[in-house]
Write an enzyme that holds these catalytic residues in place. Structure first.
Site, mmCIF file in Angstrom:
data_model
loop_
_atom_site.group_PDB
_atom_site.id
_atom_site.type_symbol
_atom_site.label_atom_id
_atom_site.label_comp_id
_atom_site.label_asym_id
_atom_site.label_seq_id
_atom_site.Cartn_x
_atom_site.Cartn_y
_atom_site.Cartn_z
ATOM 1 N N LYS A 43 0.853 -1.194 0.000
ATOM 2 C CA LYS A 43 0.000 0.000 0.000
ATOM 3 C C LYS A 43 0.887 1.242 0.000
ATOM 4 O O LYS A 43 1.913 1.271 0.696
ATOM 5 C CB LYS A 43 -0.902 -0.009 1.248
ATOM 6 C CG LYS A 43 -1.667 1.283 1.512
ATOM 7 C CD LYS A 43 -2.749 1.563 0.495
ATOM 8 C CE LYS A 43 -3.433 2.910 0.732
ATOM 9 N NZ LYS A 43 -4.316 3.292 -0.383
ATOM 10 N N SER A 44 0.486 2.259 -0.757
ATOM 11 C CA SER A 44 1.281 3.494 -0.786
ATOM 12 C C SER A 44 1.465 4.025 0.638
ATOM 13 O O SER A 44 0.490 4.309 1.335
ATOM 14 C CB SER A 44 0.583 4.571 -1.626
ATOM 15 O OG SER A 44 0.501 4.181 -2.971
ATOM 16 N N MET A 69 -10.260 6.546 -0.645
ATOM 17 C CA MET A 69 -9.645 6.022 0.580
ATOM 18 C C MET A 69 -8.868 7.116 1.324
ATOM 19 O O MET A 69 -8.890 7.173 2.551
ATOM 20 C CB MET A 69 -8.695 4.871 0.241
ATOM 21 C CG MET A 69 -9.362 3.692 -0.473
ATOM 22 S SD MET A 69 -10.606 2.884 0.531
ATOM 23 C CE MET A 69 -9.597 2.073 1.748
ATOM 24 N N CYS A 128 -2.611 9.847 -6.786
ATOM 25 C CA CYS A 128 -3.757 9.602 -5.890
ATOM 26 C C CYS A 128 -4.766 10.743 -6.027
ATOM 27 O O CYS A 128 -4.422 11.903 -5.807
ATOM 28 C CB CYS A 128 -3.310 9.470 -4.445
ATOM 29 S SG CYS A 128 -4.730 9.243 -3.356
ATOM 30 N N LYS A 162 3.723 5.685 -10.685
ATOM 31 C CA LYS A 162 2.314 5.344 -10.958
ATOM 32 C C LYS A 162 1.625 6.604 -11.447
ATOM 33 O O LYS A 162 1.633 7.638 -10.774
ATOM 34 C CB LYS A 162 1.659 4.842 -9.662
ATOM 35 C CG LYS A 162 0.169 4.530 -9.780
ATOM 36 C CD LYS A 162 -0.090 3.084 -10.102
ATOM 37 C CE LYS A 162 -1.550 2.675 -10.046
ATOM 38 N NZ LYS A 162 -1.911 2.057 -8.773
ATOM 39 N N ILE A 190 -2.848 2.397 -15.375
ATOM 40 C CA ILE A 190 -3.277 3.670 -14.832
ATOM 41 C C ILE A 190 -3.708 3.519 -13.378
ATOM 42 O O ILE A 190 -4.093 2.427 -12.969
ATOM 43 C CB ILE A 190 -4.496 4.242 -15.634
ATOM 44 C CG1 ILE A 190 -5.660 3.245 -15.611
ATOM 45 C CG2 ILE A 190 -4.120 4.606 -17.028
ATOM 46 C CD1 ILE A 190 -6.975 3.752 -16.185
ATOM 47 N N SER A 192 -6.737 4.925 -10.765
ATOM 48 C CA SER A 192 -8.173 5.046 -11.054
ATOM 49 C C SER A 192 -8.445 6.305 -11.880
ATOM 50 O O SER A 192 -7.643 7.244 -11.886
ATOM 51 C CB SER A 192 -8.959 5.106 -9.751
ATOM 52 O OG SER A 192 -8.503 6.188 -8.966
ATOM 53 N N GLY A 219 -12.010 -0.865 -12.518
ATOM 54 C CA GLY A 219 -12.768 -2.014 -13.020
ATOM 55 C C GLY A 219 -13.100 -1.901 -14.504
ATOM 56 O O GLY A 219 -12.415 -1.218 -15.271
HETATM 57 C C1 SIN Z 1 -6.242 6.093 -1.832
HETATM 58 O O1 SIN Z 1 -5.680 5.687 -0.793
HETATM 59 O O2 SIN Z 1 -6.964 7.088 -1.818
HETATM 60 C C2 SIN Z 1 -6.049 5.355 -3.107
HETATM 61 C C3 SIN Z 1 -4.648 5.438 -3.564
HETATM 62 C C4 SIN Z 1 -4.516 5.948 -4.956
HETATM 63 O O3 SIN Z 1 -5.504 6.077 -5.691
HETATM 64 O O4 SIN Z 1 -3.391 6.227 -5.355
#
Ligand code: SIN
Length: 310
Positions: A43-44, A69, A128, A162, A190, A192, A219
């Site tokens: 996870k980042s 998130m 993000c 990313k 990519i 999202s 998705g």
């Molecule tokens: C997030 O934690 O908000 C998602 C991470 C991301 O889209 O890079």
């Protein structure tokens, strides 16, 4: 049949989780190690642990997912501990994601990795869409160049970025010209599609709480955009910069199409969230079936060989 060489290591297959899905805790990461994924990414991480945005903040929807998130994570020390322990026991290099919420934090994160014993591959998440008040870095082209210039003044370990999706040929040209100036080992396309809106048809309500329901879309919705970004960068970047294809991989056919567009590794987010780590075995089997039908022994025989119409 699915063996994939990335940098100096040959992975059993090209499949991985996408950062953010099934990789927040050491338990989840261990489940990926035990799965049929070829590789895995954390996870980042930010410098300090973050709680992230208020819940509900992730929703599976019929054609994919929406999330905001807000980078919840246990902080870089937690993931570095995991990584250092992992590399004592595993040969396959680990992918380690970081996402600072400022230029300074990105540099601090990478400085920490540079000074550590970590010997895997680092991914700098410049995309993000979910931290309120912090735009996606890689939509700001001069800022992206400034960050990479500062990073490569001290960072000597393998680094990828990313990226968010781009939607215009001019933007592919401009971003590729910037990326080609740096010794990046990969581009991951990519993240999202940022700031979509999903509405529940019964309640007339959004399905996630943060930002009035706006969130990143993943998705099935995003596959054509993901393929275009993989292809757009594969045809523009120096061949030393490999592509990780992420977005809309639900089946072996989707994986095959990403490879055809030029991807070397493949990441799965939304559908991994829906199915759990058993998905890797299913997609590997489906991809192998397609390759057998088409008469391919190795992925290298068709990687990047997308046909266009004269
Ligand atoms: C997030 O934690 O908000 C998602 C991470 C991301 O889209 O890079």
């Amino acid at each position: 049949m699915l063996k994939t060489t990335f940098l100096d290591y040959t992975y059993a297959n090209p499949l991985m989780n996408a950062s953010g899905v099934h990789c927040m805790t050491m338990e989840e990461l261990d489940q990926l190690v035990d799965s049929k994924a070829g590789a895995l990414i954390t996870k980042s991480a930010t410098m300090a642990a973050r709680a992230g945005n208020p819940e509900p903040r992730y929703s599976d929807v019929p054609l994919g997912s929406i999330n905001s998130m807000g980078l919840p994570n246990h902080g870089i020390d937690y993931y570095l501990d995991y990584a250092l322990n992992y590399q004592k026991n595993q040969q396959a290099p680990l992918f380690f994601s970081v996402a600072g919420t400022s230029v300074q934090e990105n540099l601090q994160l990478l400085q920490k990795i540079q000074e550590s014993e970590f010997n895997g591959i680092t991914e700098l998440n410049l995309s993000c869409p979910n931290v309120p008040g912090k735009p996606q870095v890689a939509y700001d082209f001069p800022l992206t160049e400034e960050i990479l210039t500062k990073v490569f003044s001290f960072f000597t370990k393998p680094l990828g970025v990313k990226l968010p999706p781009y939607f215009d040929m001019a933007h592919f040209d401009q971003m590729a010209a910037i990326l080609n100036k740096f010794p990046l080992v990969y581009v991951n396309s990519i993240n999202s599609i940022g700031n979509g809106l999903y509405i529940d048809e019964q309640s007339d309500e959004v399905v996630i709480r943060p930002k009035g329901g706006f969130g990143g879309i993943g998705g099935e919705y995003v596959k054509p955009t993901a393929l275009a970004n993989v292809r757009g960068f594969y045809t523009r970047l120096n061949p030393e910069i490999k592509i990780i294809g992420t977005g809309g991989i639900l089946t072996g056919q989707d994986a095959y199409e990403h490879l055809l567009c030029g991807a070397t590794m493949l990441q799965i987010g939304t559908q991994l969230h829906k199915e759990g780590p058993a998905i890797f075995e299913r997609i590997n089997n489906e991809l192998e079936e397609i390759m057998k039908k088409k008469g391919y022994q190795t992925i290298d025989e068709f990687r990047g060989k997308l046909k266009t119409i004269d």
